[in-house]
Write an enzyme that holds these catalytic residues in place. Structure first.
Site, PDB file in Angstrom:
ATOM      1  N   GLU A  24     -30.079 -30.681 -19.951  1.00 28.96           N
ATOM      2  CA  GLU A  24     -29.012 -31.700 -19.893  1.00 28.96           C
ATOM      3  C   GLU A  24     -29.551 -33.015 -19.360  1.00 28.96           C
ATOM      4  O   GLU A  24     -30.665 -33.082 -18.856  1.00 28.96           O
ATOM      5  CB  GLU A  24     -27.876 -31.233 -18.961  1.00 28.96           C
ATOM      6  CG  GLU A  24     -26.630 -30.728 -19.661  1.00 28.96           C
ATOM      7  CD  GLU A  24     -25.818 -31.824 -20.353  1.00 28.96           C
ATOM      8  OE1 GLU A  24     -26.176 -33.023 -20.277  1.00 28.96           O
ATOM      9  OE2 GLU A  24     -24.811 -31.471 -20.999  1.00 28.96           O
TER      10      GLU A  24
ATOM     11  N   ARG B 243     -18.734 -27.085  -9.646  1.00 28.26           N
ATOM     12  CA  ARG B 243     -20.020 -27.760  -9.561  1.00 28.26           C
ATOM     13  C   ARG B 243     -19.945 -29.038 -10.378  1.00 28.26           C
ATOM     14  O   ARG B 243     -19.087 -29.179 -11.255  1.00 28.26           O
ATOM     15  CB  ARG B 243     -21.155 -26.873 -10.092  1.00 28.26           C
ATOM     16  CG  ARG B 243     -21.082 -26.573 -11.598  1.00 28.26           C
ATOM     17  CD  ARG B 243     -22.431 -26.115 -12.131  1.00 28.26           C
ATOM     18  NE  ARG B 243     -22.432 -25.649 -13.511  1.00 28.26           N
ATOM     19  CZ  ARG B 243     -22.527 -26.424 -14.588  1.00 28.26           C
ATOM     20  NH1 ARG B 243     -22.560 -27.749 -14.455  1.00 28.26           N
ATOM     21  NH2 ARG B 243     -22.555 -25.902 -15.799  1.00 28.26           N
TER      22      ARG B 243
ATOM     23  N   ASN C 285     -21.092 -31.642 -13.258  1.00 29.51           N
ATOM     24  CA  ASN C 285     -21.675 -31.529 -14.583  1.00 29.51           C
ATOM     25  C   ASN C 285     -22.330 -32.875 -14.902  1.00 29.51           C
ATOM     26  O   ASN C 285     -23.074 -33.402 -14.080  1.00 29.51           O
ATOM     27  CB  ASN C 285     -20.641 -31.085 -15.627  1.00 29.51           C
ATOM     28  CG  ASN C 285     -21.288 -30.482 -16.856  1.00 29.51           C
ATOM     29  OD1 ASN C 285     -22.290 -29.779 -16.750  1.00 29.51           O
ATOM     30  ND2 ASN C 285     -20.753 -30.760 -18.022  1.00 29.51           N
TER      31      ASN C 285
ATOM     32  N   GLU D 207     -18.838 -21.538 -14.760  1.00 29.43           N
ATOM     33  CA  GLU D 207     -18.514 -20.816 -15.988  1.00 29.43           C
ATOM     34  C   GLU D 207     -18.649 -19.303 -15.828  1.00 29.43           C
ATOM     35  O   GLU D 207     -19.557 -18.823 -15.165  1.00 29.43           O
ATOM     36  CB  GLU D 207     -19.434 -21.289 -17.127  1.00 29.43           C
ATOM     37  CG  GLU D 207     -19.143 -22.722 -17.546  1.00 29.43           C
ATOM     38  CD  GLU D 207     -20.172 -23.262 -18.523  1.00 29.43           C
ATOM     39  OE1 GLU D 207     -19.774 -23.636 -19.625  1.00 29.43           O
ATOM     40  OE2 GLU D 207     -21.358 -23.302 -18.158  1.00 29.43           O
TER      41      GLU D 207
ATOM     42  N   ASN E  79     -17.887 -34.282 -18.956  1.00 27.80           N
ATOM     43  CA  ASN E  79     -19.127 -34.347 -19.711  1.00 27.80           C
ATOM     44  C   ASN E  79     -19.547 -35.778 -20.029  1.00 27.80           C
ATOM     45  O   ASN E  79     -19.495 -36.643 -19.167  1.00 27.80           O
ATOM     46  CB  ASN E  79     -19.047 -33.456 -20.953  1.00 27.80           C
ATOM     47  CG  ASN E  79     -20.208 -32.497 -21.017  1.00 27.80           C
ATOM     48  OD1 ASN E  79     -21.345 -32.880 -20.712  1.00 27.80           O
ATOM     49  ND2 ASN E  79     -19.957 -31.263 -21.387  1.00 27.80           N
TER      50      ASN E  79
ATOM     51  N   ASP F 273     -20.325 -32.835 -26.072  1.00 30.78           N
ATOM     52  CA  ASP F 273     -21.058 -32.634 -24.819  1.00 30.78           C
ATOM     53  C   ASP F 273     -21.560 -33.998 -24.308  1.00 30.78           C
ATOM     54  O   ASP F 273     -20.767 -34.887 -24.025  1.00 30.78           O
ATOM     55  CB  ASP F 273     -22.182 -31.621 -25.062  1.00 30.78           C
ATOM     56  CG  ASP F 273     -22.684 -30.946 -23.795  1.00 30.78           C
ATOM     57  OD1 ASP F 273     -22.726 -31.614 -22.748  1.00 30.78           O
ATOM     58  OD2 ASP F 273     -23.068 -29.765 -23.859  1.00 30.78           O
TER      59      ASP F 273
END
Length: 299
Positions: A18, A101, A103, A121, A154, A204
């Site tokens: 990511e 948390r 992202n 998740e 996101n 995303d």
């Protein structure tokens, strides 16, 4: 567009790659592996990635004006000194929630670090809904919460005139826009500018090019979309050889290369054998557009 080339440049399969960010000073690509708990830096010269292990899921990395980096780590904003491999907490959010948390995160044109949270998740894209929030870490190290009730905070970026903030809450299957005040960092007047189609799957990470068009990586969709935020139209689809494309940024000497991160979490052996490059970092050339250099955190 027949000149588009896709190459896997780093094959060390990330569990959830990511937050790709081009570090011009180092001439290298930064990115994180969220569940792999590491911050990585890939050099196009050595063709190798160095990694620094951290003590919690690390979901985004950004440049820092004073040098080195800032990261989102668990529910903390933190500073990372690369050579010393030293992480120090700046501040923590979501203290009332045991199960969230950070992202994705990104720095705005004024040097503020925007990042959002989500529930941990159960398996990829399956989680307790509406647990996340969107935050900003200001250069004076204070934190502002913009809104809550977020599913998976996101992709984020800003228009070239700095008057619009673009944002993705993944499970809304929408790319949204807000009015943006560069002086104060305030956002308002939320609206959807693009709804994803079924085969595009889950929006995303995201970045913007010098023509003001958005590029959105589609998780489980194996592609990056180029969108016109003014008309809400899809202009281009670039398909990748992996399903779990997670985010994208422009980099290279003149920001004409696109880098795309991907993931392996949630893939079984059979799926992985069909997609041996899953979790890799991809370089796309020949797009015919350039990107905007990342802004450094001013604090």
């Amino acid at each position: 567009m027949s000149s588009v080339r896709i190459e896997c440049v780093a094959k060390e399969g990330c569990r959830i790659g990511e937050s790709p960010v081009w570090d011009e000073k180092e001439g290298a690509l930064l990115y994180v592996d969220i569940t792999g708990r590491k911050v990585c830096r890939w050099s196009p010269v050595t063709r190798q990635a160095q990694a620094i292990a951290v003590d919690a899921p690390v979901s985004s990395v950004a440049l820092r004006k004073s040098g080195d980096y800032v990261i989102t780590l668990g529910t903390r904003f933190a500073a990372l000194k690369w050579k010393e491999e030293l992480v120090t907490t700046i501040t923590q959010v979501d203290k009332d929630k045991a199960n969230t948390r950070f992202n994705d995160g990104k720095v705005d044109p004024a040097g503020r670090y925007f990042a959002g949270t989500m529930a941990e998740e159960i398996r990829p894209a399956v989680l307790e809904r509406h647990q996340g929030s969107l935050y900003t870490l200001f250069p004076d190290l204070s934190v502002v919460k913009h809104f809550d009730q977020v599913d998976i905070s996101n992709g984020l970026d800003w228009s070239l005139d700095h008057r619009t903030f673009f944002y993705i809450d993944s499970l809304s299957y929408s790319v949204d826009a807000f009015d943006y005040d560069l002086q104060t960092g305030k956002i308002g007047n939320r609206r959807s500018i693009y709804k994803l189609e079924k085969e595009e799957s889950i929006p995303d990470g995201m970045c913007i090019d010098t023509e003001g068009k958005l590029w959105v990586a589609c998780y489980d969709g194996g592609r990056v979309l180029r969108l016109d935020p003014e008309t809400g139209k899809r202009l281009q689809t670039v398909k990748l050889p992996v399903d779990k494309t997670t985010s994208c940024c422009f980099g290279g000497k003149d920001y004409s290369e696109m880098y795309v991160t991907s993931a392996t979490d949630g893939m079984d052996k059979e799926w992985l054998s069909r997609q041996p490059l899953a979790g890799g970092i991809f370089k796309i050339t020949g797009l015919g557009v350039k990107g905007v250099p990342p802004y450094p955190f001013a604090g």
